[in-house]
Design an enzyme around this catalytic site. Structure first.
Site, short mmCIF file in Angstrom:
data_model
loop_
_atom_site.label_atom_id
_atom_site.label_comp_id
_atom_site.label_asym_id
_atom_site.label_seq_id
_atom_site.Cartn_x
_atom_site.Cartn_y
_atom_site.Cartn_z
CG ASP A 344 -2.27 0.68 0.93
OD1 ASP A 344 -2.30 1.57 0.06
OD2 ASP A 344 -3.28 0.33 1.57
CD GLU A 544 -6.66 5.52 2.86
OE1 GLU A 544 -5.79 4.92 3.52
OE2 GLU A 544 -6.43 6.03 1.75
#
Length: 880
Positions: A344, A544
């Site tokens: 990521d 997020e």
């Protein structure tokens, strides 16, 4: 240990030894980070709870077994690659920091367009601009020098997590939390197929989806990316979405034109972190990790998934990017996964001993491709050096490259040609097509969950006079949520969604077809009383960690939405609430003030799907009913539901699977309106207290090279200038004197101008552990205005870090800190008015507390909060 000191004591002593020159500063902090993370030798957690028994995980039979001819091609190609070409294949760079021309010197394997990156830095770029961009990168990759082998095309990836939502005019599907409520795997496959057709039309090869997290604490800001708290539903949907995106293995449609590579994420345990904090540690036992959080991966692999994305979170103190037993022994060994594992966004920087520019540990653990958006160039050089020095074996490098090449072969990249030459490069025909919008509208209908319908208020009569109000009634950005146009999705207007329909627009069409009338404000003077009011409201967009929450109380202060509901109720007007949210929230007050209540989640671009179920069928129209059922338990209090050892839920107001239809005659009695917020969480305006940073704020450390977010017990800055570490009831910040270091608490930008005027100060409870050896500044940080053009060559950048003033947004507090007694808790007040007086602009404050120094300094913070003070502000030091 004969000294009587614990490993923690020794670790905390390391920075002091560094200060005396006995230990290099960076080594000191790496030792500290390793000890506090519970690992000093790789992966075994100190609590004993993180041991992996790979043989107990289910065996998986992948759908993809590469043909001998394809494998022979991969092996022949691999044998001809130089070490520079091999390392290049293992790196993915972001378009904001790389150009097609760079591929001539750097043979990278992949390109991505991150959440805020777009062609020409314009997030509202057209579909044709995206096709031009992907085509340019592809052509550059195959034109790069090749050493006696076929050129290797790049893979281009984007976050198309609910449709190709980066592009204005694309079809935007409900986020996963809504799709989960549909309980319809066949529909999910259709959504995947439509998404793939729009993605492929712009030359993109790969979408970073689906998310198969099984969320157990919906305070997590990524909860809307999860289909359900139910592992079985997630497993079924993982299979369906992969089949929709890629096509069915073993058939001519598999990864044929109009399809795109999927990547299943985030491996592993991202939905079970402590407190629902994004990227934090998962402390579940191995059985829960395997059977709950791992449920979606076997079915996805069996459906043909070829890419898995590693997760930011840790498991018992070890970050997943460096977790060899899970990445290698389970995923690649026990599950026989034939594809590659991608990292990521700069996640390697959170690994002890690593920075975003240098981290052999994750490759050795089993990662195959680094997502290195802005760090790719230095990472490339460091990986080459580490490979040549034997820090990474040639066998591990070859295995990773082999996996990347295998996926490229299976995806047809070597045969399909450049994006503009492909048969599926038809953005005008595919983006936002009528067929795709029809699928999205069906998905909206199936996702709606009717929680309350007292006196069977719904369906409404479309021949009536209907009042439609609320912050979300005519806001396509709000109904689409995060990961829309840009990362957070919070800067959009309806103009960014051509061809789409807001909820108000859908209601207007339905009522007009029935012969009724829609009004958008209550006119008490005329006495024109509406038959019912539809109030659309809910969460604003986020993504997020910016969406993390302390509690699930929707509106602690009541808010304008609740006030409006009560006013309508007092006027005797029947009220229908349409609630937009990325998760179940505690809304007892709103439920009490509504006669009917619809959980609409984040429905996306087709708001007409909401109207389809709110009204009776028009003459000749098809009658439709609510079929959506909760895929998450709805909380009875402001705190998330609890799961016992057998997976049973405690603390739910509405159980998973609940959902009324129009024939239901259930009356919901008045609900208690005490949210039962735990005492430690009741304090308002806290930034840090009771041993943790207040969601959605985060702790960061930074030095001259980069910033890093604190997501584990401790985190040093990349060059070891400063470190943050969580103690039992405080956060310790320690500067080593190895250059300038910053510590701050930051999050989404907010307007603090009014707070400076009303006497608000940042008040901190602190304790000096080591007096500062150099000047110390405390103040705030700001972000640049949205859409600000980056400076051109030769221009001086606007110093938004200093909130628009070159004088800075910091106060010199050195004298106050040097005079404070060591080891004694003190209080310091930083009035915002003192910072504003320096000329700072406070309308975009994204870090309301920041500390910086170049010298040695150690301090503990037990409490940091915003407090409204009376009297004239007393500035603790001059502005810098």
């Amino acid at each position: 240990m004969t000294s009587g000191k614990s490993p923690l004591d020794s670790a905390r002593a390391a920075p002091r030894r560094a200060a005396r020159g006995r230990l290099p500063a960076r080594a000191a902090w790496l030792l500290l980070a390793a000890t506090l993370a519970g690992t000093s030798s790789g992966w075994a957690a100190a609590d004993g709870g993180g041991v992996v028994h790979a043989a107990t995980w289910p065996a998986v039979t992948p759908a993809i077994r590469p043909a001998p001819q394809a494998e022979a091609f991969v092996e022949q190609l691999l044998a001809t690659l130089t070490i520079e070409e091999k390392i290049g294949q293992l790196i993915q760079a972001d378009i904001a920091s790389i150009t097609p021309a760079d591929l001539k010197a750097y043979p990278l394997g992949s390109i991505l367009a991150g959440g805020n990156a777009a062609p020409g830095s314009d997030v509202r770029s057209s579909a044709q601009s995206w096709l031009d961009l992907t085509d340019a990168f592809f052509r550059a990759s195959v034109a790069a020098p090749a050493h006696g082998h076929p050129p290797i095309p790049v893979l281009f990836g984007v976050d198309a997590v609910h449709g190709h939502a980066r592009i204005p005019g694309a079809t935007i599907f409900p986020h996963n939390v809504g799709l989960g409520a549909a309980h319809d795997a066949a529909l999910i496959e259709q959504v995947g197929r439509a998404t793939a057709e729009e993605v492929a039309a712009t030359g993109v090869d790969w979408t970073f989806a689906p998310t198969v997290a099984v969320v157990r604490d919906v305070r997590w800001g990524r909860s809307y990316e999860s289909y359900s708290e139910d592992p079985a539903l997630v497993a079924a949907y993982a299979r369906a979405m992969v089949l929709g995106l890629q096509g069915h293995p073993g058939t001519p449609e598999f990864l044929a034109p109009g399809h795109t590579l999927a990547s299943v994420k985030h491996f592993l345990g991202d939905g079970g972190t402590l407190g629902g904090r994004d990227q934090f540690d998962n402390r579940s036992d191995e059985r829960t990790l395997r059977e709950v959080h791992g449920a979606g991966y076997p079915s996805a692999i069996e459906a043909g998934a070829l890419i898995v994305m590693a997760s930011y979170n840790g498991w018992h103190g070890v970050k997943l990017h460096a977790h060899q037993p899970l990445l290698t022994d389970v995923l690649k060994g026990r599950w026989s996964f034939p594809g590659f594992v991608v990292g990521d966004w700069n996640a390697q920087e959170e690994i002890p001993g690593c920075t975003k520019y240098s981290c052999a540990a994750v490759l050795n653990a089993g990662l195959d491709m680094y997502m290195a958006p802005d760090s790719w160039k230095r990472l490339y050089a460091n990986l080459l050096e580490q490979a040549r020095a034997g820090q990474i074996t040639s066998a591990r490098i070859d295995d990773a490259v082999r996996r990347v090449l295998r996926v490229k072969v299976l995806a047809g990249l070597f045969a399909r040609g450049a994006p503009k030459d492909r048969a599926d490069a038809r953005p005008a025909a595919e983006i936002g097509s009528a067929a795709h919008r029809a699928v999205a509208r069906q998905a909206v209908r199936e996702s709606l969950v009717l929680l309350k319908n007292n006196r069977q208020l719904l369906p409404l009569d479309p021949r009536s006079n209907i009042l439609v109000v609320g912050t979300g009634a005519d806001d396509l950005g709000m109904q689409s949520g995060g990961w829309t146009i840009d990362w957070q999705g919070d800067h959009n207007t309806n103009a960014d969604f051509p061809g789409s329909t807001s909820i108000l627009g859908g209601i207007r069409d339905a009522v007009a077809a029935g012969g009724g009338r829609v009004v958008t404000h209550l006119d008490t003077a005329t006495g024109d009383r509406p038959a019912a009011a539809i109030v659309v409201y809910g969460e604003s967009p986020y993504a997020e960690f910016e969406g993390d929450r302390e509690t699930l109380e929707f509106s602690p202060a009541g808010g304008a939405d609740l006030t409006l509901l009560k006013q309508l109720q007092a006027a005797g007007i029947p009220v229908v609430s349409v609630f937009l949210s990325g998760r179940p929230l505690w809304v007892n007050r709103e439920l009490n003030a509504s006669d009917a209540f619809v959980a609409a989640w984040l429905p996306g671009s087709e708001g007409a799907g909401v109207a389809d179920l709110l009204f009776r069928a028009s003459p000749g129209g098809a009658a439709r009913d609510f079929t959506g059922r909760l895929s998450f338990s709805w909380p009875a209090t402001s705190m998330p539901v609890r799961f016992d050892a057998r997976g049973r839920v405690r603390g739910a107001l509405f159980a998973r699977g609940f959902g009324l239809n129009l024939a239901s005659q259930r009356t919901l009695a008045r609900l208690p309106e005490d949210p039962q917020v735990p005492a430690p969480l009741r304090a308002a305006d806290t930034l840090f207290h009771t041993g943790h940073v207040t969601a959605p704020w985060s702790v960061y450390v930074a030095d001259a090279t980069a910033e890093v977010r604190l997501t584990m017990q401790s985190q040093p800055s990349p060059e070891g200038a400063v470190s943050a570490q969580l103690a039992q009831s405080a956060v310790d910040a320690v500067w080593t004197g190895a250059g300038s270091g910053d510590f701050w608490i930051g999050g989404r930008a907010a307007d603090f101008r009014g707070r400076a005027d009303d006497g608000t100060a940042v008040v901190l409870r602190y304790r000096i552990e080591q007096a500062p050896s150099a000047p110390v500044a405390i103040g705030i940080r700001c972000e640049a205005p949205y859409g600000t053009r980056p400076p051109a060559a030769g221009e001086v950048a606007v110093p938004w870090k200093n909130c628009g003033t070159r004088a800075g947004a910091m106060l010199d507090v050195t004298a106050a800190l040097r005079s404070a007694p060591k080891g004694v808790w003190q209080t310091l007040s930083i009035p915002l008015a003192c910072i504003a007086a320096s000329g700072a602009t406070l309308d975009l404050v994204n870090a309301p507390f920041a500390v910086e120094t170049r010298g040695r300094f150690a301090v503990s913070f037990a409490d940091i909060r915003l407090v409204r003070e009376s009297g004239a502000p007393a500035c603790p030091g001059p502005a810098l």
